[in-house]
Each structure stands twice: as C-alpha cells, then as structure tokens.
Design a protein around this motif. Sequence first.
Motif, PDB file in Angstrom:
ATOM      1  N   HIS A  54       0.963  -1.195   0.040  1.00 57.91           N
ATOM      2  CA  HIS A  54      -0.060   0.006   0.128  1.00 57.91           C
ATOM      3  C   HIS A  54       0.806   1.291  -0.032  1.00 57.91           C
ATOM      4  O   HIS A  54       1.904   1.319   0.505  1.00 57.91           O
ATOM      5  CB  HIS A  54      -0.988   0.044   1.201  1.00 57.91           C
ATOM      6  CG  HIS A  54      -0.114   0.063   2.529  1.00 57.91           C
ATOM      7  ND1 HIS A  54       0.332  -1.335   2.903  1.00 57.91           N
ATOM      8  CD2 HIS A  54       0.381   1.019   3.250  1.00 57.91           C
ATOM      9  CE1 HIS A  54       0.949  -0.785   4.090  1.00 57.91           C
ATOM     10  NE2 HIS A  54       0.878   0.420   4.471  1.00 57.91           N
ATOM     11  N   HIS A  56       2.025   5.567   0.956  1.00 64.81           N
ATOM     12  CA  HIS A  56       2.078   6.520   1.701  1.00 64.81           C
ATOM     13  C   HIS A  56       2.664   7.792   0.871  1.00 64.81           C
ATOM     14  O   HIS A  56       3.651   7.566   0.258  1.00 64.81           O
ATOM     15  CB  HIS A  56       2.773   6.209   2.683  1.00 64.81           C
ATOM     16  CG  HIS A  56       2.321   5.180   3.819  1.00 64.81           C
ATOM     17  ND1 HIS A  56       1.124   5.433   4.507  1.00 64.81           N
ATOM     18  CD2 HIS A  56       2.467   3.938   4.111  1.00 64.81           C
ATOM     19  CE1 HIS A  56       0.908   4.329   5.396  1.00 64.81           C
ATOM     20  NE2 HIS A  56       1.790   3.304   4.840  1.00 64.81           N
ATOM     21  N   HIS A  98       4.746  -0.039   0.526  1.00 66.41           N
ATOM     22  CA  HIS A  98       5.413  -1.126   1.409  1.00 66.41           C
ATOM     23  C   HIS A  98       4.406  -2.036   1.733  1.00 66.41           C
ATOM     24  O   HIS A  98       3.346  -1.913   1.783  1.00 66.41           O
ATOM     25  CB  HIS A  98       6.203  -0.302   2.699  1.00 66.41           C
ATOM     26  CG  HIS A  98       5.328   0.119   3.679  1.00 66.41           C
ATOM     27  ND1 HIS A  98       5.580  -0.191   5.027  1.00 66.41           N
ATOM     28  CD2 HIS A  98       3.935   0.725   3.658  1.00 66.41           C
ATOM     29  CE1 HIS A  98       4.578   0.321   5.721  1.00 66.41           C
ATOM     30  NE2 HIS A  98       3.690   0.748   4.995  1.00 66.41           N
ATOM     31  N   GLU A 100       3.934  -5.364   5.146  1.00 65.54           N
ATOM     32  CA  GLU A 100       4.497  -5.911   6.289  1.00 65.54           C
ATOM     33  C   GLU A 100       3.636  -7.342   6.399  1.00 65.54           C
ATOM     34  O   GLU A 100       2.563  -7.497   6.413  1.00 65.54           O
ATOM     35  CB  GLU A 100       3.961  -4.930   7.310  1.00 65.54           C
ATOM     36  CG  GLU A 100       4.537  -3.376   7.180  1.00 65.54           C
ATOM     37  CD  GLU A 100       3.798  -2.514   7.995  1.00 65.54           C
ATOM     38  OE1 GLU A 100       2.668  -2.080   7.321  1.00 65.54           O
ATOM     39  OE2 GLU A 100       4.192  -1.617   8.869  1.00 65.54           O
ATOM     40  N   GLN A 117       2.508   1.240  15.735  1.00 61.54           N
ATOM     41  CA  GLN A 117       2.891   1.938  14.696  1.00 61.54           C
ATOM     42  C   GLN A 117       2.303   3.162  14.567  1.00 61.54           C
ATOM     43  O   GLN A 117       1.158   3.412  14.804  1.00 61.54           O
ATOM     44  CB  GLN A 117       2.251   1.206  13.429  1.00 61.54           C
ATOM     45  CG  GLN A 117       3.166   1.745  12.002  1.00 61.54           C
ATOM     46  CD  GLN A 117       2.831   1.157  10.907  1.00 61.54           C
ATOM     47  OE1 GLN A 117       1.610   1.023  10.280  1.00 61.54           O
ATOM     48  NE2 GLN A 117       4.038   0.293  10.260  1.00 61.54           N
TER      49      GLN A 117
HETATM   50 MN    MN Z   1       1.829   1.432   5.860  1.00 60.83          MN
END
Ligand code: MN
Length: 284
Positions: A54, A56, A98, A100, A117
């Motif tokens: 996704h 940012h 990125h 995760e 986070q």
């Molecule tokens: Mn993120």
Amino acid sequence: MAVIDGRQTDLGGGMMIHRILPSRLQRMVGPFIFLDHIGPVQIAAGQKTDVRPHPHIGLSTLTYLFEGRQVHRDSLGIEQVIVPGDVNWMTAGRGIAHSERAVPEDRSQERSFHGLQFWVALPDETEDQDPSFVHYPKSQIPELVFSEYSAQIIVGKFNGTSSPVKPSSEMVFVNFKTNTKCKIQFEYPEFELGVYLISGEIKVKDLELKTHQMKTFTESGEVEASAGAHFILIGGRSFQTTRHIFWNFVSSSPEKIEAAKAAWKNRTFPQVPGESEFVPLPEK
Ligand code: MN
C-alpha cells in the motif's frame, strides 16, 4: 488537553488493534498524526495477518515491536525483518509503497504479536523529499535502567540521554516500564505531549488512566505509576499548517492527495519489487 480512548478494531485475521490517533478530540500530538497499538494478540498457526503493499505520502512511519516479528518490503527495494526493540523509520516523502508480512517460517506456528505503529507528518519543507528507509537495531537504542523503572529512548531526549534516531522534526518517543511505584517528570518546552497506557496503573497529572487511553498535555507533566506499569510518552512541536489525511496519505495539500490517489489507482505509483498483490484504493 484531552483523554483519548483507543478504538478497538479487527484489521482482519484476528489482528486486534486500538487506534488512538487521529481522534475526534485531538487530531495530532505534535507531529504524531496516527497511532495504532497492535495486540497483544495470539495469532493461530496458518492465520494470515499480512499487510499487502500500500502507498504513503507526506509522512514517516515509525514501527516499534514488543513481541513477534515481521518483514518489511518497500518500493526502494529494501527488505528488513524487525524484531522487538528495533526501530523502523520509513519516510514516504513524495511517495513510497510497502508491505508488512509474517516471516515465512513463522506462518505455520502459533505466535504472539504486540507493537506500535505511528505516523508522523512531515514538515512543509520536507513533505516532498525522496523516500527513505532506516533500520535501527535494538543495540543502538539507548536504555536507562534505574531501580524504579527502565526507559528506552526511541526518539528524541529524556533525562539527558538522546536517541540516535533521526526524526523528521523535533519530537520525543520514550517507552517506560516500572519495577516499583514511582513518579516520573517530563519537561519539554513548546511540545505537545501524550502519555498512552499499555498496561498497569498510572496517573497522569493526577488523572487515573485506563488501559488504551492517552492523556494529552503541553510542555510538562508528571506520571505517578504503580509497579509493573507499561506506558509511552510521545510528543513534539506542533505544525503551523494544517494536515489533510485520506487513507494512507498525509499532506498539507489536498491536490497532492488527489494526485497520489490517482497514481495508486492507475498503478503509476512506485511498486514493491517482487510483490504482485496490493491493497486497492478505498472509495472513501
Ligand atoms: Mn503502511
């Protein structure tokens, strides 16, 4: 000043989080515009908890784990496993994507996960900077150990000790655990501050906090903690300009957010090498 209740949400696959920021009561604490407290959760063997690629813009993500581990991959081509005590500082600037994900060998096992986070908004001067990713291993993060409590100075300064983490603007993030009943004073001229309770019993400026609550204040304050309390202090200098937020995008400019939305939708946004999945742009 506010007392913010973290709102519980299931991100999917039993990944329970509390979202503290942004809040209706207070959008930002200094540059901090987003805070998710993830877990603590037990993840069943085979349960999928991956966050697919996704995008940012306009922010840095700061990831800090207490339990578990995950692997970060981004559009710069960086792949990095983060373990408890490490700091991942990813600056989106004008754009980064990125993922995760669980570490492959952990997938078939029951495991615990617990972490934080944050997103910090970038100041006007640097919100369009080149994207970057910096990993600081636990060994580089200063820890103060007293008989009453211990403190990891993750960003900024506390009690005369400074973190080597290079922040995007003046800020602080310290993780506290108490061994005995004690009082801890904070003094940060011109900072907006927040104390968030992870577990145990504390009073912030004489107000008793519940687990998953954050009390915000400015410049100085005192925490009175029982033995075995776990809490964090965050804060920093506030911005003079407004931040707009849509999905994973933060910007001083609504037009830049529209441009990022269009780029993610038409796949011209930087992509994560080796990844074919992605999180689609939400409608609203
Ligand atoms: Mn993120």
